[in-house]
Design a protein around this motif. Structure first.
Motif, PDB file in Angstrom:
ATOM      1  N   LEU A 147      -2.846   5.147  16.107  1.00 40.50           N
ATOM      2  CA  LEU A 147      -3.012   5.097  14.682  1.00 40.50           C
ATOM      3  C   LEU A 147      -1.647   5.319  14.120  1.00 40.50           C
ATOM      4  O   LEU A 147      -1.237   4.867  13.297  1.00 40.50           O
ATOM      5  CB  LEU A 147      -3.939   6.406  14.288  1.00 40.50           C
ATOM      6  CG  LEU A 147      -4.076   6.758  12.719  1.00 40.50           C
ATOM      7  CD1 LEU A 147      -5.510   7.295  12.550  1.00 40.50           C
ATOM      8  CD2 LEU A 147      -3.075   7.748  12.331  1.00 40.50           C
ATOM      9  N   ALA A 148      -0.785   6.173  14.508  1.00 37.74           N
ATOM     10  CA  ALA A 148       0.461   6.600  13.942  1.00 37.74           C
ATOM     11  C   ALA A 148       1.206   5.275  14.135  1.00 37.74           C
ATOM     12  O   ALA A 148       2.091   5.042  13.128  1.00 37.74           O
ATOM     13  CB  ALA A 148       0.926   7.726  14.591  1.00 37.74           C
ATOM     14  N   ALA A 149       1.084   4.505  15.143  1.00 33.99           N
ATOM     15  CA  ALA A 149       1.972   3.186  15.454  1.00 33.99           C
ATOM     16  C   ALA A 149       1.747   2.362  14.072  1.00 33.99           C
ATOM     17  O   ALA A 149       2.499   1.443  13.817  1.00 33.99           O
ATOM     18  CB  ALA A 149       1.612   2.723  16.760  1.00 33.99           C
ATOM     19  N   GLU A 150       0.471   2.387  13.581  1.00 33.19           N
ATOM     20  CA  GLU A 150       0.067   1.582  12.624  1.00 33.19           C
ATOM     21  C   GLU A 150       0.521   2.125  11.033  1.00 33.19           C
ATOM     22  O   GLU A 150       0.561   1.299  10.202  1.00 33.19           O
ATOM     23  CB  GLU A 150      -1.362   1.378  12.278  1.00 33.19           C
ATOM     24  CG  GLU A 150      -2.122   0.700  13.552  1.00 33.19           C
ATOM     25  CD  GLU A 150      -1.670  -0.901  13.714  1.00 33.19           C
ATOM     26  OE1 GLU A 150      -1.480  -1.388  12.697  1.00 33.19           O
ATOM     27  OE2 GLU A 150      -1.386  -1.508  14.808  1.00 33.19           O
ATOM     28  N   VAL A 151       0.927   3.290  11.303  1.00 32.37           N
ATOM     29  CA  VAL A 151       1.333   3.731   9.844  1.00 32.37           C
ATOM     30  C   VAL A 151       2.778   3.585   9.690  1.00 32.37           C
ATOM     31  O   VAL A 151       3.127   3.476   8.759  1.00 32.37           O
ATOM     32  CB  VAL A 151       1.110   5.431   9.687  1.00 32.37           C
ATOM     33  CG1 VAL A 151       1.811   5.976   8.463  1.00 32.37           C
ATOM     34  CG2 VAL A 151      -0.516   5.802   9.817  1.00 32.37           C
ATOM     35  N   ALA A 152       3.426   3.560  10.750  1.00 34.56           N
ATOM     36  CA  ALA A 152       5.146   3.551  10.798  1.00 34.56           C
ATOM     37  C   ALA A 152       5.553   2.352  10.048  1.00 34.56           C
ATOM     38  O   ALA A 152       6.443   2.328   9.438  1.00 34.56           O
ATOM     39  CB  ALA A 152       5.416   3.379  12.189  1.00 34.56           C
ATOM     40  N   PRO A 153       4.922   0.829  10.002  1.00 36.38           N
ATOM     41  CA  PRO A 153       5.511  -0.015   9.184  1.00 36.38           C
ATOM     42  C   PRO A 153       5.430   0.204   7.945  1.00 36.38           C
ATOM     43  O   PRO A 153       6.231  -0.511   6.912  1.00 36.38           O
ATOM     44  CB  PRO A 153       4.509  -1.276   9.532  1.00 36.38           C
ATOM     45  CG  PRO A 153       3.917  -0.847  11.046  1.00 36.38           C
ATOM     46  CD  PRO A 153       3.677   0.467  10.815  1.00 36.38           C
ATOM     47  N   GLY A 201       3.901  13.639  -4.907  1.00 35.32           N
ATOM     48  CA  GLY A 201       5.024  13.124  -5.254  1.00 35.32           C
ATOM     49  C   GLY A 201       5.032  11.600  -5.685  1.00 35.32           C
ATOM     50  O   GLY A 201       3.986  10.977  -5.377  1.00 35.32           O
ATOM     51  N   PRO A 202       5.980  10.974  -5.865  1.00 32.78           N
ATOM     52  CA  PRO A 202       6.084   9.539  -6.429  1.00 32.78           C
ATOM     53  C   PRO A 202       6.133   8.382  -5.190  1.00 32.78           C
ATOM     54  O   PRO A 202       5.631   7.338  -5.531  1.00 32.78           O
ATOM     55  CB  PRO A 202       7.318   9.529  -7.153  1.00 32.78           C
ATOM     56  CG  PRO A 202       8.112  10.628  -6.720  1.00 32.78           C
ATOM     57  CD  PRO A 202       7.460  11.720  -6.189  1.00 32.78           C
ATOM     58  N   SER A 203       6.427   8.751  -3.928  1.00 26.73           N
ATOM     59  CA  SER A 203       6.726   7.787  -3.132  1.00 26.73           C
ATOM     60  C   SER A 203       5.592   7.072  -2.505  1.00 26.73           C
ATOM     61  O   SER A 203       5.437   6.017  -1.967  1.00 26.73           O
ATOM     62  CB  SER A 203       7.425   8.371  -1.898  1.00 26.73           C
ATOM     63  OG  SER A 203       8.672   8.535  -2.211  1.00 26.73           O
ATOM     64  N   TRP A 204       4.477   7.658  -2.203  1.00 28.40           N
ATOM     65  CA  TRP A 204       3.389   6.973  -1.578  1.00 28.40           C
ATOM     66  C   TRP A 204       2.116   6.815  -2.341  1.00 28.40           C
ATOM     67  O   TRP A 204       1.494   6.005  -1.822  1.00 28.40           O
ATOM     68  CB  TRP A 204       2.961   8.113  -0.556  1.00 28.40           C
ATOM     69  CG  TRP A 204       3.862   8.546   0.528  1.00 28.40           C
ATOM     70  CD1 TRP A 204       4.719   9.247   0.658  1.00 28.40           C
ATOM     71  CD2 TRP A 204       3.560   7.677   1.807  1.00 28.40           C
ATOM     72  NE1 TRP A 204       5.250   9.085   1.765  1.00 28.40           N
ATOM     73  CE2 TRP A 204       4.674   8.053   2.613  1.00 28.40           C
ATOM     74  CE3 TRP A 204       2.913   6.568   2.354  1.00 28.40           C
ATOM     75  CZ2 TRP A 204       5.139   7.623   3.916  1.00 28.40           C
ATOM     76  CZ3 TRP A 204       3.165   6.127   3.281  1.00 28.40           C
ATOM     77  CH2 TRP A 204       4.203   6.452   4.371  1.00 28.40           C
ATOM     78  N   PRO A 205       1.827   7.089  -3.635  1.00 26.51           N
ATOM     79  CA  PRO A 205       0.878   6.427  -4.259  1.00 26.51           C
ATOM     80  C   PRO A 205       0.722   4.813  -4.218  1.00 26.51           C
ATOM     81  O   PRO A 205      -0.333   4.250  -3.979  1.00 26.51           O
ATOM     82  CB  PRO A 205       0.685   6.984  -5.802  1.00 26.51           C
ATOM     83  CG  PRO A 205       1.867   8.365  -5.580  1.00 26.51           C
ATOM     84  CD  PRO A 205       2.700   7.983  -4.436  1.00 26.51           C
ATOM     85  N   ALA A 206       2.141   4.352  -4.529  1.00 27.55           N
ATOM     86  CA  ALA A 206       1.856   2.715  -4.380  1.00 27.55           C
ATOM     87  C   ALA A 206       1.564   2.290  -2.999  1.00 27.55           C
ATOM     88  O   ALA A 206       1.181   1.008  -2.973  1.00 27.55           O
ATOM     89  CB  ALA A 206       3.256   2.164  -4.725  1.00 27.55           C
ATOM     90  N   ARG A 207       1.679   3.079  -2.091  1.00 27.63           N
ATOM     91  CA  ARG A 207       1.379   2.660  -0.732  1.00 27.63           C
ATOM     92  C   ARG A 207      -0.106   3.022  -0.236  1.00 27.63           C
ATOM     93  O   ARG A 207      -0.477   2.932   0.831  1.00 27.63           O
ATOM     94  CB  ARG A 207       2.361   3.033   0.285  1.00 27.63           C
ATOM     95  CG  ARG A 207       3.623   2.282   0.262  1.00 27.63           C
ATOM     96  CD  ARG A 207       4.780   2.867   1.156  1.00 27.63           C
ATOM     97  NE  ARG A 207       5.419   3.942   0.508  1.00 27.63           N
ATOM     98  CZ  ARG A 207       6.390   4.800   1.251  1.00 27.63           C
ATOM     99  NH1 ARG A 207       6.509   4.551   2.514  1.00 27.63           N
ATOM    100  NH2 ARG A 207       6.890   5.791   0.376  1.00 27.63           N
ATOM    101  N   ALA A 208      -0.657   3.818  -0.947  1.00 29.79           N
ATOM    102  CA  ALA A 208      -2.168   4.374  -0.722  1.00 29.79           C
ATOM    103  C   ALA A 208      -3.049   3.454   0.048  1.00 29.79           C
ATOM    104  O   ALA A 208      -3.697   3.437   1.002  1.00 29.79           O
ATOM    105  CB  ALA A 208      -2.848   5.157  -1.770  1.00 29.79           C
ATOM    106  N   SER A 209      -3.311   2.174  -0.742  1.00 23.97           N
ATOM    107  CA  SER A 209      -4.186   1.189  -0.325  1.00 23.97           C
ATOM    108  C   SER A 209      -3.528   0.459   0.947  1.00 23.97           C
ATOM    109  O   SER A 209      -4.446   0.075   1.875  1.00 23.97           O
ATOM    110  CB  SER A 209      -4.461   0.240  -1.498  1.00 23.97           C
ATOM    111  OG  SER A 209      -3.186  -0.275  -1.952  1.00 23.97           O
ATOM    112  N   ALA A 210      -2.326   0.409   1.054  1.00 20.57           N
ATOM    113  CA  ALA A 210      -1.841  -0.073   2.407  1.00 20.57           C
ATOM    114  C   ALA A 210      -2.056   0.923   3.430  1.00 20.57           C
ATOM    115  O   ALA A 210      -2.453   0.401   4.707  1.00 20.57           O
ATOM    116  CB  ALA A 210      -0.387  -0.681   2.100  1.00 20.57           C
TER     117      ALA A 210
END
Ligand SMILES: Nc1ncnc2c1ncn2[C@@H]1O[C@H](COP(=O)(O)OP(=O)(O)OP(=O)(O)O)[C@@H](O)[C@H]1O
Ligand SMILES: [Mg+2]
Length: 166
Positions: free
Chosen positions: A15-21, A140-149
């Protein structure tokens, strides 16, 4: 908040390896969970996903260790930290600004000394011995744009999903 369930230590690494990209320079990940929750296992998989070939171990005596990958992975375990001041002494702000990805075991405990911009992964035991529930939330600001990914990356482990155990 994204919830996932893993069924073994290797499953957590996968799972963690899939998050890394999804990681970008300057990212901060906080890992929360009791002793043996699987925080280091998560870092091992995350490192693999970043292309780190060196084995990732628990930082027993050093509390910050860099690994070379697509981005530099800076692995910290603040379990033995006694005062937040030690984090400042370590140069945490400079380390975070260095363009790598910083992953901190027990990071939730020291969040007040860190920028309010991170992905937090909280790990807790599941019903079976080798099962873990991972709750991911962002501040914070960094992750919301990546939430769906992020949701797509861990969809195979969606809690309640029908994926066969690893
Ligand atoms: N689904 C799972 N995910 C992760 N680890 C698991 C899982 N099932 C069993 N384990 C076992 O749980 C332990 C997790 O150890 P790990 O060192 O990753 O935990 P930790 O949270 O880093 O602990 P510490 O707080 O001591 O640093 C390992 O022995 C691993 O084999
Ligand atoms: Mg650990």
């Amino acid at each position: 908040m994204i919830r996932a369930r893993t069924s073994s230590v290797d499953d957590t690494r996968a799972l963690a390896a899939e998050v890394a990209p999804l990681a970008r320079p300057g990212d901060l990940l906080l890992l929360a969970g009791e002793l043996g929750a699987g925080k280091t296992a998560f870092v091992q998989g995350f490192a693999r996903g970043l292309g780190v070939t060196e084995p990732v171990t628990s930082p027993a005596f050093v509390i910050a260790r860099p690994y070379e990958g697509r981005l530099v992975l800076l692995h910290l375990d603040v379990y033995r930290l006694e005062h937040l001041q030690e984090l400042h002494d370590l140069g945490i702000s400079e380390l975070l600004d260095d363009g790598g990805v910083t992953v901190i075991e027990w990071g939730d405990v020291v969040a007040s000394a860190l920028p309010a911009d991170f992905l937090e992964v909280s790990m807790s035991p599941g019903d079976a011995d080798d099962e873990r529930i991972l709750s991911m939330r962002w501040v914070g600001p960094s992750w919301p744009a990546r939430a769906s990914a992020l949701r797509r990356a861990v969809a195979a482990w969606a809690d309640g999903g029908d994926r066969a155990p690893a």
